[in-house]
Write a protein that holds these residues in place. Structure first.
Motif, short mmCIF file in Angstrom:
data_model
loop_
_atom_site.label_atom_id
_atom_site.label_comp_id
_atom_site.label_asym_id
_atom_site.label_seq_id
_atom_site.Cartn_x
_atom_site.Cartn_y
_atom_site.Cartn_z
N SER A 74 77.98 49.85 19.82
CA SER A 74 78.70 49.69 18.54
C SER A 74 78.41 48.33 17.92
O SER A 74 78.55 48.15 16.71
CB SER A 74 80.20 49.84 18.77
OG SER A 74 80.67 48.83 19.66
N GLU A 78 84.36 58.29 17.65
CA GLU A 78 83.20 57.70 16.98
C GLU A 78 81.89 58.38 17.40
O GLU A 78 80.86 58.19 16.77
CB GLU A 78 83.10 56.20 17.29
CG GLU A 78 84.21 55.39 16.62
CD GLU A 78 84.15 53.91 16.96
OE1 GLU A 78 84.36 53.08 16.05
OE2 GLU A 78 83.87 53.59 18.14
N TYR A 105 82.09 52.47 22.31
CA TYR A 105 82.56 53.39 21.27
C TYR A 105 83.90 53.99 21.68
O TYR A 105 84.23 54.10 22.88
CB TYR A 105 81.56 54.55 21.08
CG TYR A 105 80.35 54.21 20.24
CD1 TYR A 105 80.45 54.16 18.85
CD2 TYR A 105 79.10 53.99 20.84
CE1 TYR A 105 79.32 53.87 18.09
CE2 TYR A 105 77.98 53.70 20.08
CZ TYR A 105 78.10 53.64 18.70
OH TYR A 105 77.00 53.36 17.93
#
Length: 324
Positions: free
Chosen positions: A80, A38, A34
């Motif tokens: 992610s 985020e 990430y």
């Protein structure tokens, strides 16, 4: 956040009581793939699967509210790329400047999980191997028991065969084969240590006449009765055998000819006085004691000569070889 914490060898994040992330170190961002924006300002559950969100609500929040800390709680975050990332989480609830924060450290346990899997697989293989070994041992024990049983059966059969091979089937006495072996053993013992013994040969008088008059079944019956009479009148170490037809031989260990004549006379008298239904018999006996020059064959010949002398003198008597 200082550089040491940002690059610490474990993940770190701090969130408010409502779960909104306030800080996160670069180590955790790299692990989860990430960017900082985020996660910071987002709810920590945004990096969790639905299952782990439920777990977090069910265990983490109640526990840290109740005790103020959580130690080594296992669950997974989501990268992610939506991959599960197993971690152990340590958290502590503390207040700073009037605001309650929950600070968490996350330790990657992927290697630990792989190690645990290896341990479980090894344990499983060991259990399988133990089971296989146990089954093999049980089978081996079974085979051993079967072998022992067959070995005992084979021994029993061999003993029966030996008994059959050395026994006269009609009278139950030993046969000529067995007698010859015993005679050779006694000759050898005499030659080695001078252990004396004597030999008796006895014959039923006029046995052919009995067979011709009453038939062979009666003759066989008389042979059987005489065999039993011999067994009753012999000592434990004496060896009696049916030599052939109506002839019987007896080895008397530890006896000289005089003792052998006495033993033979006892047998002769027992046969003469025996009553077997309507039938009566007499026997003639020849005896011979072993001497230095004797072989089994020569000793048999001497006893046979003495037997012939008993018959020519009128039967129903005992003759020692030295009398001939």
């Amino acid at each position: 956040m200082d550089i040491q914490l940002d690059r610490a060898p474990c993940g770190y994040f701090s969130m408010l009581e409502n779960g909104v992330v306030q800080e996160v170190n670069q180590t955790l961002l790299d692990l989860l793939e990430y960017k900082r924006d985020e996660l910071v300002g987002k709810h920590i559950e945004s990096a969790m699967s639905a299952t782990n969100k439920m777990f977090f609500h069910t265990y983490f929040y109640p526990y840290i509210q109740l005790y103020g800390h959580v130690n080594e709680m296992y669950f997974s975050l989501r990268t992610s790329s939506s991959q599960q990332f197993p971690v152990l989480l340590n958290g502590v609830r503390q207040e700073r400047e009037g605001i309650v924060y929950i600070d968490c450290i996350l330790i990657v346990v992927r290697k630990r999980i792989e190690h645990e899997k290896d341990i479980l697989q090894t344990k499983s293989r060991l259990e399988e191997l133990y089971q296989a070994t146990n089954e093999a041992n049980l089978r081996l024990e079974q085979i051993h028991r079967e072998y022992e049983a067959k070995q005992q059966e084979l021994t029993r059969m061999n003993e029966e065969l030996e008994q059959l091979a050395s026994t006269d089937p009609l009278t139950g006495l030993k046969n000529r084969r067995y007698f010859q072996k015993q005679l050779d053993l006694h000759i050898h013992a005499y030659q080695e240590s001078g252990t004396p013994f004597s030999l008796l040969i006895l014959d039923i008088d006029h046995f052919k006449k009995i067979n011709d008059t009453y038939g062979h079944p009666v003759g066989d019956l008389i042979l059987t009765h005489l065999a039993k009479l011999l067994q009753l009148n012999l000592e434990k170490d004496d060896a009696a055998a049916r030599f052939g037809g109506e002839e019987f031989v007896i080895i008397l260990p530890g006896t000289q000819e005089g003792q052998a004549v006495e033993a033979a006379e006892k047998i002769r008298e027992a046969a003469e006085s025996a009553r077997w239904g309507d039938y009566r018999i007499t026997i003639s006996v020849g005896t011979a004691a072993v001497e230095d020059s004797d072989t089994g064959e020569s000793l048999l010949h001497k006893a046979d000569v003495a037997l012939y002398a008993s018959k020519t003198r009128g039967r129903n008597q005992v003759t020692g070889y030295s009398e001939v």
